[in-house]
Write an enzyme that holds these catalytic residues in place. Structure first.
Site, PDB file in Angstrom:
ATOM      1  CG  HIS A   1      15.126 -38.521  -7.417  1.00  0.00           C
ATOM      2  ND1 HIS A   1      15.450 -39.851  -7.327  1.00  0.00           N
ATOM      3  CD2 HIS A   1      16.290 -37.867  -7.635  1.00  0.00           C
ATOM      4  CE1 HIS A   1      16.766 -39.997  -7.459  1.00  0.00           C
ATOM      5  NE2 HIS A   1      17.298 -38.803  -7.659  1.00  0.00           N
TER       6      HIS A   1
ATOM      7  CE  LYS B   1      12.378 -11.823 -10.840  1.00  0.00           C
ATOM      8  NZ  LYS B   1      12.737 -11.204  -9.691  1.00  0.00           N
TER       9      LYS B   1
ATOM     10  CE  LYS C   1      10.844  -3.323  -6.189  1.00  0.00           C
ATOM     11  NZ  LYS C   1      11.329  -4.353  -7.109  1.00  0.00           N
TER      12      LYS C   1
ATOM     13  CD  GLU D   1       8.533 -11.697  -9.584  1.00  0.00           C
ATOM     14  OE1 GLU D   1       7.977 -11.253  -8.586  1.00  0.00           O
ATOM     15  OE2 GLU D   1       9.763 -11.693  -9.738  1.00  0.00           O
TER      16      GLU D   1
ATOM     17  CD  GLU E   1      15.419 -13.965  -8.885  1.00  0.00           C
ATOM     18  OE1 GLU E   1      14.837 -14.453  -7.906  1.00  0.00           O
ATOM     19  OE2 GLU E   1      15.099 -12.863  -9.375  1.00  0.00           O
TER      20      GLU E   1
ATOM     21  CD1 TRP F   1      -0.719  -6.177  -3.325  1.00  0.00           C
ATOM     22  CD2 TRP F   1      -0.940  -6.858  -1.199  1.00  0.00           C
ATOM     23  NE1 TRP F   1      -0.466  -7.523  -3.283  1.00  0.00           N
ATOM     24  CE2 TRP F   1      -0.598  -7.970  -1.996  1.00  0.00           C
ATOM     25  CE3 TRP F   1      -1.137  -7.046   0.164  1.00  0.00           C
ATOM     26  CZ2 TRP F   1      -0.444  -9.253  -1.474  1.00  0.00           C
ATOM     27  CZ3 TRP F   1      -0.991  -8.320   0.694  1.00  0.00           C
ATOM     28  CH2 TRP F   1      -0.636  -9.401  -0.127  1.00  0.00           C
TER      29      TRP F   1
ATOM     30  CG  ASN G   1       1.373   0.079   4.426  1.00  0.00           C
ATOM     31  OD1 ASN G   1       1.009  -1.074   4.228  1.00  0.00           O
ATOM     32  ND2 ASN G   1       2.625   0.482   4.258  1.00  0.00           N
ATOM     33  N   GLY G   2      -0.840  -1.733   6.405  1.00  0.00           N
ATOM     34  CA  GLY G   2      -0.541  -2.722   7.442  1.00  0.00           C
ATOM     35  C   GLY G   2      -1.761  -3.571   7.736  1.00  0.00           C
TER      36      GLY G   2
ATOM     37  NE  ARG H   1       5.152   1.349  -0.238  1.00  0.00           N
ATOM     38  CZ  ARG H   1       6.297   1.304   0.435  1.00  0.00           C
ATOM     39  NH1 ARG H   1       7.382   1.781  -0.090  1.00  0.00           N
ATOM     40  NH2 ARG H   1       6.337   0.781   1.627  1.00  0.00           N
TER      41      ARG H   1
ATOM     42  CB  CYS I   1      -0.933   0.092   1.195  1.00  0.00           C
ATOM     43  SG  CYS I   1      -2.026  -1.316   1.350  1.00  0.00           S
TER      44      CYS I   1
END
Ligand code: F6R
Length: 606
Positions: free
Chosen positions: A506, A487, A601, A490, A483, A74, A100-101, A27, A2
Site C-alpha cells: 500500500h 535493533k 541507555k 540503532e 523490534e 549525553w 543529569n536532566g 548512559r 548522563c
C-alpha cells in the site's frame, strides 16, 4: 541519561571517579569530566570531548584528590564539546556542578538573574552553578541555602540530579534530585554518590535511595538527608547483591554479544524465580487480584520495551482474554486514550528510569489506578512509584541496544498471563505449561546462539553495505519485525523499517529496488502463506529476501530455521537471529556496537 559519580573521603578519588564513569559510559558518551580536590589547597578540573578513555588521556599524573565529582554526558543543551562537558564551574571559581536532566526554565533564569555573568558554555547546567555562586555572594548565603534557593527557582517541567562541590568546604558533596535517579553509596570512612549503583559496586553494595525534593549533605563520615522543610530524615541503606563482575565483559569483545548469549540463562532464571517445582506460578496474590479485577490492561513503554509490550498484548489477550492496549509512553503522556471503567496499567522498562514512562505513571497515580512495573532494576524509580513490581532477574544490561531485557520481559509477561488466565479458568492458560514451554525456548535459544557464523555471513552478504532494509511479518511476527528493525537501525545506522507484510504493497513497496534487503519473519501457521506471497511480490521487484522461519513451516531455500516453540512464544526465538544480524552488521560497518551514536541507555529526559 548522563552518568554522575561523586566521592568524599578516599585518597583514590581520581581512579574511583574514572572507573565509575567508565561503568556508566553507556548512559552517555559524548564528553566527560571530573573535578577533584586534594583538601590541601589543590584542585583540578579536567574535561574532554569524547569517551572516558579520551578523558583519561587528559589527566596528568599530578591530578589527585580525596573528594570529587564526575560526569559522562549525553548532550541536551549545547553540542558535545569540552566547553559544554561537566563539571561546570561558577565564574568566581568556587562552585563545581554536575547535572543529569534538563532545566526547563534555564533561559528565563539566565535573563532574570545573570545578565552580567560571562558564560563558558551553552548548557542549562551552567545557569544553575552561576546562580548558586551569585546567591552565595550577594545574599551571603551558606552553600546549602544558596543551593536550596536555586532549586526553588527551577520550574516544574525540569528534571535534575545535581552533585555540587564548594571549594571552601572540599569534603562536602551537596546532592539533590528531581525525576532523575541518584543514589548515595555508603562506604567505610568514605561515601559515594552515583546515578546507577553499578558505578560503585567495587566500592560498596549498600546504597541509600533519595526522594525527589530532598537535599543531601555527604561527608566522609556522614550522610544527612533533609526533606524540603529541613527535617532530617533517617533512611537505612538497601543492599545490592549484584556482583561487580556481572558488569564486566569477561571474555566477550562486546557487551551486546554477551547479553545476546545470556538469553537462555535469563529464561531459566525467570523459571527459577517465578515457577515452583510443581510447575505452579508464584506471584503475589494481591497483584493477581488487582489484574483479575481489571476490564482492560494498558501496557505503557518506550522503544524495545514497547515492542515487548506488543507481544504482551498477544499473551494477555490469548491467555487471559482481557482486552489489552499497548501505548508508546511519550504519546500517552500528552494524548491519553479514553480509559475503560476498570483499567490496570503495566509499565515495561528495562531501566525503570525512562522519563516518558515515569510521566505516565505519575498521571496514573494521580488518577488513583493501580499499576505494575516490570523492570530489570530493583528499587528503580518506576519500580518504587508503581503499586507492584516484578523483576526480570536478567543481570545488568550494559550494551545500549536492549536484547536480554526484551526477551526477559516477554517471558515474564507469559508467566504472568499464564497465572491470571489459569485463575480465570481460561482453557488456553490451563493447558499452557509455562515452565516446560520456556525451557523449550531456552534450549532453542541456545541452539540459535551457538550458530553465530551463519548470521555473520548473512550480514556480510546482505546488510554490510546496504542503504536501507525491511523486516516484515504478520501478527506476532510483525511485532518481532518492529523490534528487529529497531535493533538493526540503532547499531548499524541502516535505515530499517519493521512492516506489516500485507501493508507493504500500500505504498512502501515503492522503496524496494534491486538488492534491497527484505527479511521475513515467518512463525505463524495462519499467516505463513500470506507472508510468503508478500516476499514473492518484493522478490519480483529485485529485493534480496531472507526468510527466518519456524522449523515446522520451513521450505527449501529458507535461510534461517528456528526451533519450534509454543505459537505465543515464537518472538523469543525469532528475535535472536535479528539481534545477531544487527550485531554483525554494526561491526562490519566499523561501529562501536555497544555505544551507538546519539544514544544512551537510560533515557531520563523527555
Ligand atoms: C533499544 C532500547 C530502547 C529502550 C527504551 C526504553 O535497544 O534499549 O529503545 O527500550 O529507551 O527504555 P526502558 O526499557 O529502560 O524503559
Amino acid at each position: 541519561m548522563c552518568g554522575i559519580v561523586g566521592i568524599t573521603g578516599n585518597k583514590n578519588a581520581v581512579d574511583i571517579l574514572l572507573n565509575g564513569l567508565q561503568r556508566l559510559e553507556y548512559r552517555g558518551y559524548d564528553s566527560a569530566g571530573i573535578y577533584v580536590n586534594s583538601q590541601d589547597g589543590k584542585e583540578y578540573l579536567v574535561k574532554e570531548k569524547g569517551r572516558i578513555d579520551d578523558l583519561r588521556e587528559e589527566i596528568g599524573a599530578d591530578v589527585h584528590g580525596t573528594s570529587g565529582i564526575g560526569h559522562t554526558r549525553w548532550a541536551t543543551h549545547g553540542v558535545p564539546s569540552k566547553e559544554n562537558a561537566h563539571p561546570h564551574v561558577s565564574a568566581d571559581g568556587r562552585f563545581f556542578l554536575v547535572h543529569n536532566g534538563v532545566i526547563g526554565n534555564f533561559a528565563e533564569l539566565k535573563t532574570t538573574y545573570l545578565q552580567d555573568v560571562k558564560f563558558a558554555s551553552d548548557t542549562d547546567t551552567e545557569v544553575i552553578v552561576q546562580l548558586i555562586a551569585k546567591f552565595a555572594k550577594e545574599e551571603n548565603l551558606a552553600t546549602k541555602e544558596a543551593f536550596k534557593k536555586v532549586i526553588s527557582l527551577v520550574d516544574e517541567s525540569s528534571s535534575y540530579s545535581f552533585l555540587l562541590m564548594d571549594n571552601q568546604e572540599p569534603e562536602t558533596l551537596y546532592v539533590a534530585k528531581n525525576k532523575s535517579p541518584l543514589l548515595i553509596g555508603v562506604g567505610n570512612g568514605f561515601n559515594v554518590v552515583c546515578s546507577d549503583a553499578i558505578a560503585m559496586l567495587d566500592q560498596t553494595h549498600d546504597f541509600i535511595e533519595l526522594v525527589d525534593g530532598e537535599i543531601v549533605i555527604v561527608k566522609p563520615q556522614s550522610v544527612t538527608i533533609e526533606d524540603p522543610q529541613g527535617n532530617v530524615i533517617d533512611r537505612k541503606p538497601f543492599h545490592v547483591d549484584t556482583d561487580a563482575s556481572e558488569v564486566e565483559k569477561g571474555a566477550y569483545p562486546y557487551y551486546m554479544l554477551k547479553e545476546i548469549d545470556e538469553q537462555p540463562t535469563v529464561m531459566r532464571s525467570l523459571i527459577k524465580h517465578y515457577i515452583a517445582d510443581d510447575g505452579s506460578v508464584t506471584i503475589d496474590d494481591t497483584l493477581l487480584d488487582s489484574i483479575k479485577k481489571a476490564d482492560r490492561l494498558y501496557i505503557v513503554a518506550a522503544g524495545t520495551s514497547y515492542h515487548a509490550g506488543l507481544v504482551g498484548k498477544e499473551l494477555f489477550e490469548g491467555l487471559t482474554k482481557t482486552p489489552t492496549e499497548v501505548h508508546v509512553a511519550s504519546e500517552f503522556g500528552y494524548n491519553p486514550p479514553l480509559l475503560s471503567k476498570k483499567p490496570f496499567f503495566v509499565f515495561l522498562t528495562q531501566s525503570g528510569e525512562t522519563a516518558d514512562s515515569r510521566q505516565v505513571l505519575a498521571q496514573v497515580n494521580k488518577w488513583g489506578y493501580e499499576s505494575l512495573t516490570i523492570t530489570n532494576v530493583e528499587n528503580s524509580t518506576l519500580s518504587r512509584e508503581a503499586t507492584f513490581t516484578l523483576l526480570l532477574y536478567a543481570g545488568p544490561e550494559i550494551a545500549v541496544a536492549s536484547t536480554k531485557a526484551y526477551t526477559g520481559q516477554i517471558a515474564l509477561e507469559a508467566i504472568l498471563a499464564k497465572k491470571i488466565g489459569e485463575e480465570k479458568g481460561i482453557s488456553a492458560a490451563t493447558s499452557f505449561d509455562v515452565a516446560h514451554e520456556l525451557t523449550t525456548v531456552a534450549n532453542g535459544m541456545q541452539e540459535l546462539v551457538d550458530e553465530k557464523s551463519q548470521y555473520e555471513q548473512i550480514a556480510a552478504n546482505v546488510l554490510a553495505t546496504t542503504r536501507n532494509a525491511f523486516y516484515i511479518g504478520r501478527a506476532i511476527d510483525y511485532d518481532v519485525a518492529q523490534e528487529a528493525a529497531l535493533k538493526l537501525k540503532e547499531v548499524s545506522y541502516v535505515q530499517t523499517e519493521g512492516f506489516a507484510s500485507g501493508e507493504l504493497k500500500h505504498g512502501t513497496i515503492a522503496l524496494i529496488e534491486e538488492g534491497t534487503p527484505v527479511i521475513a519473519i515467518i512463525t505463524g501457521a495462519k499467516t505463513a502463506k500470506h507472508t510468503r506471497s508478500n516476499t514473492q511480490e518484493v522478490l519480483a521487484r529485485g529485493a534480496n529476501v531472507i526468510n527466518i522461519v519456524s522449523r515446522n513451516l520451513a521450505e527449501d531455500g529458507d535461510q534461517v530455521i528456528l526451533p519450534d516453540v509454543h505459537s505465543l512464544l515464537t518472538p523469543l526465538l525469532a528475535i535472536i537471529p535479528c539481534q545477531l544480524l544487527a550485531y554483525y552488521t554494526s561491526l562490519q560497518r566499523g561501529y562501536d556496537v555497544d555505544k551507538p551514536r546519539n544514544l544512551a541507555k537510560s533515557v531520563t529526559v523527555e
